[in-house]
Design a protein around this motif. Structure first.
Motif, PDB file in Angstrom:
ATOM      1  N   PRO A   1      10.583  -6.730   5.103  1.00 16.84           N
ATOM      2  CA  PRO A   1      10.486  -6.623   6.564  1.00 16.84           C
ATOM      3  C   PRO A   1      11.579  -7.435   7.250  1.00 16.84           C
ATOM      4  CG  PRO A   1       8.363  -7.195   5.580  1.00 16.84           C
ATOM      5  CD  PRO A   1       9.395  -7.352   4.516  1.00 16.84           C
ATOM      6  N   GLN A   2      12.001  -6.971   8.400  1.00 20.12           N
ATOM      7  CA  GLN A   2      12.960  -7.715   9.214  1.00 20.12           C
ATOM      8  C   GLN A   2      12.242  -8.883   9.867  1.00 20.12           C
ATOM      9  OE1 GLN A   2      14.924  -5.174  11.996  1.00 20.12           O
ATOM     10  NE2 GLN A   2      16.407  -6.690  12.643  1.00 20.12           N
ATOM     11  N   THR A   3      12.905 -10.024  10.011  1.00 22.03           N
ATOM     12  CA  THR A   3      12.266 -11.155  10.667  1.00 22.03           C
ATOM     13  C   THR A   3      12.273 -10.950  12.177  1.00 22.03           C
ATOM     14  OG1 THR A   3      14.283 -12.459  10.963  1.00 22.03           O
ATOM     15  CG2 THR A   3      13.117 -12.680   8.840  1.00 22.03           C
ATOM     16  N   ALA A   4      11.310 -11.559  12.856  1.00 22.39           N
ATOM     17  CA  ALA A   4      11.236 -11.438  14.310  1.00 22.39           C
ATOM     18  C   ALA A   4      12.489 -11.996  14.996  1.00 22.39           C
ATOM     19  CB  ALA A   4       9.971 -12.112  14.829  1.00 22.39           C
ATOM     20  N   PRO A   5      13.012 -13.166  14.585  1.00 26.45           N
ATOM     21  CA  PRO A   5      14.246 -13.643  15.236  1.00 26.45           C
ATOM     22  C   PRO A   5      15.409 -12.672  15.094  1.00 26.45           C
ATOM     23  CG  PRO A   5      13.190 -15.443  14.057  1.00 26.45           C
ATOM     24  CD  PRO A   5      12.463 -14.189  13.668  1.00 26.45           C
ATOM     25  N   ASP A   6      15.556 -12.058  13.914  1.00 25.17           N
ATOM     26  CA  ASP A   6      16.641 -11.095  13.730  1.00 25.17           C
ATOM     27  C   ASP A   6      16.427  -9.854  14.584  1.00 25.17           C
ATOM     28  OD1 ASP A   6      17.889 -12.780  11.959  1.00 25.17           O
ATOM     29  OD2 ASP A   6      17.278 -11.695  10.158  1.00 25.17           O
ATOM     30  N   ALA A   7      15.180  -9.380  14.634  1.00 30.15           N
ATOM     31  CA  ALA A   7      14.875  -8.190  15.432  1.00 30.15           C
ATOM     32  C   ALA A   7      15.129  -8.449  16.908  1.00 30.15           C
ATOM     33  CB  ALA A   7      13.423  -7.768  15.203  1.00 30.15           C
TER      34      ALA A   7
ATOM     35  N   ALA B   1       4.976  -3.703  10.241  1.00 34.74           N
ATOM     36  CA  ALA B   1       5.173  -5.061  10.758  1.00 34.74           C
ATOM     37  C   ALA B   1       4.823  -5.103  12.243  1.00 34.74           C
ATOM     38  CB  ALA B   1       6.614  -5.505  10.520  1.00 34.74           C
ATOM     39  N   ILE B   2       3.565  -4.830  12.533  1.00 33.45           N
ATOM     40  CA  ILE B   2       3.162  -4.716  13.940  1.00 33.45           C
ATOM     41  C   ILE B   2       3.133  -6.076  14.628  1.00 33.45           C
ATOM     42  CG2 ILE B   2       1.927  -2.548  13.616  1.00 33.45           C
ATOM     43  CD1 ILE B   2      -0.682  -4.124  13.571  1.00 33.45           C
ATOM     44  N   GLY B   3       2.858  -7.152  13.889  1.00 33.08           N
ATOM     45  CA  GLY B   3       2.926  -8.487  14.479  1.00 33.08           C
ATOM     46  C   GLY B   3       4.342  -8.826  14.887  1.00 33.08           C
ATOM     47  N   THR B   4       5.301  -8.462  14.048  1.00 28.32           N
ATOM     48  CA  THR B   4       6.709  -8.674  14.383  1.00 28.32           C
ATOM     49  C   THR B   4       7.095  -7.859  15.611  1.00 28.32           C
ATOM     50  OG1 THR B   4       7.280  -9.150  12.085  1.00 28.32           O
ATOM     51  CG2 THR B   4       9.071  -8.418  13.512  1.00 28.32           C
ATOM     52  N   ALA B   5       6.609  -6.617  15.695  1.00 20.93           N
ATOM     53  CA  ALA B   5       6.892  -5.793  16.872  1.00 20.93           C
ATOM     54  C   ALA B   5       6.324  -6.426  18.133  1.00 20.93           C
ATOM     55  CB  ALA B   5       6.320  -4.392  16.676  1.00 20.93           C
ATOM     56  N   ALA B   6       5.098  -6.963  18.031  1.00 22.62           N
ATOM     57  CA  ALA B   6       4.469  -7.595  19.193  1.00 22.62           C
ATOM     58  C   ALA B   6       5.240  -8.839  19.617  1.00 22.62           C
ATOM     59  CB  ALA B   6       3.023  -7.948  18.866  1.00 22.62           C
ATOM     60  N   GLN B   7       5.520  -9.704  18.671  1.00 25.38           N
ATOM     61  CA  GLN B   7       6.207 -10.953  18.987  1.00 25.38           C
ATOM     62  C   GLN B   7       7.625 -10.695  19.510  1.00 25.38           C
ATOM     63  OE1 GLN B   7       7.210 -13.535  15.608  1.00 25.38           O
ATOM     64  NE2 GLN B   7       6.309 -15.240  16.753  1.00 25.38           N
ATOM     65  N   THR B   8       8.309  -9.732  18.920  1.00 34.10           N
ATOM     66  CA  THR B   8       9.694  -9.457  19.299  1.00 34.10           C
ATOM     67  C   THR B   8       9.788  -8.859  20.694  1.00 34.10           C
ATOM     68  OG1 THR B   8      10.322  -9.115  16.990  1.00 34.10           O
ATOM     69  CG2 THR B   8      11.757  -8.158  18.658  1.00 34.10           C
TER      70      THR B   8
ATOM     71  N   LEU C   1      11.568  -2.118  11.281  1.00 30.69           N
ATOM     72  CA  LEU C   1      11.174  -3.503  11.023  1.00 30.69           C
ATOM     73  C   LEU C   1      10.649  -3.694   9.606  1.00 30.69           C
ATOM     74  CD1 LEU C   1       9.384  -4.391  14.398  1.00 30.69           C
ATOM     75  CD2 LEU C   1      11.769  -4.809  13.750  1.00 30.69           C
ATOM     76  N   GLY C   2      10.448  -2.589   8.874  1.00 31.15           N
ATOM     77  CA  GLY C   2      10.040  -2.687   7.473  1.00 31.15           C
ATOM     78  C   GLY C   2       8.561  -2.424   7.267  1.00 31.15           C
ATOM     79  N   ARG C   3       8.154  -2.401   5.996  1.00 26.55           N
ATOM     80  CA  ARG C   3       6.766  -2.154   5.606  1.00 26.55           C
ATOM     81  C   ARG C   3       6.238  -3.368   4.836  1.00 26.55           C
ATOM     82  NH1 ARG C   3       5.599   3.373   5.094  1.00 26.55           N
ATOM     83  NH2 ARG C   3       3.410   2.763   4.907  1.00 26.55           N
ATOM     84  N   LEU C   4       4.915  -3.511   4.832  1.00 26.65           N
ATOM     85  CA  LEU C   4       4.247  -4.657   4.211  1.00 26.65           C
ATOM     86  C   LEU C   4       3.383  -4.185   3.053  1.00 26.65           C
ATOM     87  CD1 LEU C   4       2.959  -6.361   7.492  1.00 26.65           C
ATOM     88  CD2 LEU C   4       5.064  -6.901   6.269  1.00 26.65           C
ATOM     89  N   PRO C   5       3.753  -4.491   1.814  1.00 21.50           N
ATOM     90  CA  PRO C   5       2.927  -4.063   0.680  1.00 21.50           C
ATOM     91  C   PRO C   5       1.544  -4.706   0.671  1.00 21.50           C
ATOM     92  CG  PRO C   5       4.692  -5.532  -0.034  1.00 21.50           C
ATOM     93  CD  PRO C   5       4.986  -5.168   1.387  1.00 21.50           C
ATOM     94  N   ASP C   6       1.407  -5.873   1.327  1.00 24.30           N
ATOM     95  CA  ASP C   6       0.105  -6.561   1.382  1.00 24.30           C
ATOM     96  C   ASP C   6      -0.518  -6.453   2.763  1.00 24.30           C
ATOM     97  OD1 ASP C   6       1.968  -8.129   2.690  1.00 24.30           O
ATOM     98  OD2 ASP C   6       1.157 -10.036   1.970  1.00 24.30           O
ATOM     99  N   GLY C   7      -0.121  -5.437   3.522  1.00 21.95           N
ATOM    100  CA  GLY C   7      -0.539  -5.356   4.921  1.00 21.95           C
ATOM    101  C   GLY C   7      -2.028  -5.230   5.149  1.00 21.95           C
ATOM    102  N   PHE C   8      -2.751  -4.689   4.159  1.00 23.38           N
ATOM    103  CA  PHE C   8      -4.193  -4.527   4.323  1.00 23.38           C
ATOM    104  C   PHE C   8      -4.978  -5.651   3.647  1.00 23.38           C
ATOM    105  CE2 PHE C   8      -2.630  -0.298   5.275  1.00 23.38           C
ATOM    106  CZ  PHE C   8      -3.385   0.038   6.383  1.00 23.38           C
ATOM    107  N   SER C   9      -4.296  -6.765   3.375  1.00 21.47           N
ATOM    108  CA  SER C   9      -4.968  -7.908   2.747  1.00 21.47           C
ATOM    109  C   SER C   9      -5.693  -8.790   3.751  1.00 21.47           C
ATOM    110  CB  SER C   9      -3.950  -8.768   1.982  1.00 21.47           C
ATOM    111  OG  SER C   9      -2.992  -9.328   2.881  1.00 21.47           O
ATOM    112  N   VAL C  10      -5.473  -8.551   5.054  1.00 23.36           N
ATOM    113  CA  VAL C  10      -6.123  -9.366   6.089  1.00 23.36           C
ATOM    114  C   VAL C  10      -7.211  -8.548   6.769  1.00 23.36           C
ATOM    115  CG1 VAL C  10      -4.070 -10.771   6.491  1.00 23.36           C
ATOM    116  CG2 VAL C  10      -4.417  -8.695   7.842  1.00 23.36           C
TER     117      VAL C  10
END
Length: 483
Positions: free
Chosen positions: A11-17, A49-56, A419-428
Motif C-alpha cells: 500500500p502507498q503511505t498516507a504522506p506519499d499519497a 486502504a480506506i483508512g489511508t484514503a480517509a486520512q489523505t 493506494l494499494g490492497r491489504l492482504p490482512d484487511g479483514f483481520s480487524v
C-alpha cells in the motif's frame, strides 16, 4: 483477484499519497513540513486502504486551509490527522444520533443488491421517491423486496442497468474489476487525477484579505473567514465539501428548493456550519435572487446531474462570465468525459459498477457482493472537493483567473485503487459507536440535541469547528452575511 495475488502490492503511505495530491494541485511544497499523520491501515475490515484514503483526503483539505492561513497572515500552523478519527468521520452519518436516539432511516426498503436472471447482480438506489417509482414502473411490481427480487429474476443485469439509465433511474450492474477496466468509461478516465483544477477565465489576482497581526490568536479569525460559498449539493459528497469549508470559517449558504427530495439524516449530519435557503430556479424572481448571490460568491459547489445547472444558466462558464474570479466546483458520478459522462450515480452504485463489491467479496471469501464498510467514495470526494476549492482560492490569490474544480466518484475510486490492497484487511473487526465515543460531541440544533463526530483535522492556530448548528432546509434568507 484473491488475497494471495495482491499480497505483494505494498500500500502507498498516507504522506506519499497526500504529497502527490498536493503537487498535482500546484500547492506550496513547504506546507508538507507542517503536517503530522498518525495511525495505519487496516482500521475497518476491507482489502482496500480506506483508512489511508480517509486520512489523505481529509488531511489535504486541512493542509489547504493552513496554506490559505499562511497566505493571509504569513504564519504556518501545524496540521495533524489521526487515521482512526478520519475513518470515523467517513462514517459520520452512521454515528449520528438525534435526541439521544437513532437518526431517521437512511435507506429505502427496496434499495440494495439483487441477483438477476443471468446469475449476475444489480444494485438499486431508490432513496428518492422518483427513483423508487421509476424502478418499480420498469419492473411492474410492488414496493416490496420479494416482489423486486422476483421481477429482476427475469432480467439480465446489464440490460436492466441500461433500461434504468435510459429512463433516468440510478441502477448499477455489478462488474469485476477486469470488466470495468475493459469498459469504455474506465478507458476514458484512465490517467486522470482524482482532482482536476482548470483555469476557465481571466481575472486579476484576488488574495483574501490579510488579517491584522493579532488575528492569529483571535478565535473568530479562520482560514476561510469572509469567503462565501454557494452550496448546490445533496446526499453526501457535495454536502461534506460544504461542511468542511464551513469548519474552516466560510459562510456556506445551502440552496435547495421545496420540490426537491432530500434524505433527513444526511441533511442533519452535513448541515453543520451552514445556512440554508430555498430558491426555485424555474421561477424568474428566484432566479434573479440566485444571480445576485452569485455575484457576491467566491465559490460555487454543485453536485446535480451533469449540465443540470448549466441548463438553468448557472454552469461553470456562465458563472465565470458573471463573476470573474469564481471558483466553480463540480461533482459527478462517472466523470466529465466518456460515454457515461451524463450518467447519474451514487457511491454505492459506483462501487458496484467499478468492481469494488466483487473484489471485497473475493478478498473476504464471500459468495455474495460485499460493499466497502463506509461510503468511502462519497466522503473522499467531499474532502477532495473542499481541497480543490481551497487550492483554487490559493492559486487565484497569486495567479488570478476563474477556476473549475472537477471531482468524480469514479475517479476517486480509481485513486483509491492506486493506494494499494491489504492482504490482512479483514483481520480487524468492524467498529460500533461505543468504540469511538471519544471522537463524538454533543451539539444543539434545529432538530434537537445531536451526537456527531468531531472534525478529525487538528489545526494548531485555527481549530476547525462549526459556528452554526444544523437547521431544517429553508430556515434562512437567500442573502449573504456581511463580510
Amino acid at each position: 483477484m484473491n488475497s494471495a495475488s495482491f499480497a505483494t502490492v505494498p500500500p502507498q503511505t498516507a504522506p506519499d499519497a497526500l504529497a502527490a495530491l498536493w503537487r498535482e494541485a500546484g500547492m506550496p511544497p513547504e506546507a508538507l513540513g507542517h503536517l503530522t499523520l498518525t495511525g495505519a491501515d487496516p482500521v475497518l475490515p476491507s482489502s482496500f486502504a480506506i483508512g489511508t484514503a480517509a486520512q489523505t483526503s481529509l488531511g489535504a483539505s486541512a493542509l489547504a486551509a493552513a496554506a490559505l492561513w499562511a497566505q493571509r497572515t504569513g504564519n504556518w500552523q501545524g496540521v495533524a490527522v489521526d487515521m482512526r478519527h478520519a475513518m470515523a468521520e467517513f462514517r459520520s452519518e452512521r454515528y449520528l444520533r438525534v435526541k439521544g436516539g437513532a437518526a431517521p432511516e437512511l435507506w429505502d426498503k427496496i434499495a440494495g443488491l439483487y441477483p438477476c436472471g443471468d446469475g449476475r447482480w444489480v444494485r438499486l438506489h431508490t432513496n428518492f421517491p422518483h427513483h423508487r417509482d421509476g424502478v418499480l414502473k420498469l419492473l411492474h411490481c410492488a414496493h416490496d423486496k420479494d416482489a423486486v427480487r422476483a421481477a429482476l429474476s427475469k432480467w439480465k443485469a446489464e440490460d436492466f442497468e441500461a433500461a434504468a439509465s435510459d429512463a433516468g433511474m440510478v441502477v448499477a450492474a455489478m462488474r469485476t474489476y477486469d470488466e470495468w477496466q475493459a469498459h469504455p468509461q474506465a478507458q476514458a478516465l484512465r490517467g486522470l487525477p482524482p482532482v482536476i483544477i482548470e483555469r476557465i477565465g481571466d481575472a486579476p489576482p484576488m488574495p483574501l484579505p490579510a488579517f491584522a497581526p493579532q488575528a492569529e490568536i483571535n478565535v473568530d479569525a479562520r482560514p476561510l473567514s469572509g469567503v462565501r460559498v454557494l452550496d448546490f449539493t445533496r446526499i453526501i459528497a457535495g454536502p461534506v465539501a460544504g461542511r468542511t469549508l464551513a469548519a474552516h470559517g466560510a459562510d456556506v449558504l445551502l440552496v435547495t428548493a421545496a420540490h426537491l427530495p432530500s434524505i433527513p439524516p444526511l441533511v442533519i449530519d452535513t448541515g453543520r456550519g451552514k445556512r440554508s435557503c430555498q430558491l426555485d430556479l424555474r421561477d424568474a424572481d428566484d432566479k434573479r435572487a440566485l444571480h445576485k448571490l452569485l455575484h457576491g460568491a467566491d465559490v460555487v459547489v454543485q453536485g446535480y446531474r451533469p449540465n443540470g445547472l448549466a441548463e438553468l444558466g448557472v454552469g461553470a462558464e456562465a458563472a465565470a462570465r458573471a463573476r470573474p474570479g469564481i471558483v466553480y466546483v463540480s461533482l459527478s458520478a462517472y466523470g466529465h468525459v466518456g460515454p457515461w459522462a451524463g450518467k447519474r450515480g451514487f457511491d454505492s452504485l459506483v462501487q458496484t459498477a467499478t468492481g469494488f463489491n466483487d473484489d471485497e467479496a473475493r478478498a473476504a471469501g464471500s459468495t455474495e457482493p460485499k460493499p466497502l464498510p463506509a461510503q468511502v467514495l462519497d466522503h473522499a470526494a467531499g474532502y477532495l472537493l473542499a481541497f480543490g476549492a481551497m487550492a483554487a482560492l490559493h492559486r487565484r490569490a497569486v495567479e488570478g483567473g476563474s477556476w473549475h474544480v472537477r471531482v468524480s466518484l469514479a475517479q476517486v475510486g480509481q485513486w483509491l485503487r492506486g493506494l494499494g490492497r491489504l492482504p490482512d484487511g479483514f483481520s480487524v473487526p468492524d467498529q460500533h459507536i461505543d468504540e469511538i465515543s471519544d471522537l463524538l460531541e454533543v451539539q444543539e440544533s434545529g432538530f434537537g440535541e445531536l451526537t456527531v463526530v468531531r472534525h478529525a483535522a487538528q489545526l494548531s492556530a485555527t481549530p476547525a469547528y462549526w459556528a452554526l448548528p444544523s437547521e431544517p432546509l429553508g430556515t434562512h434568507a437567500a442573502e449573504w452575511l456581511p463580510r
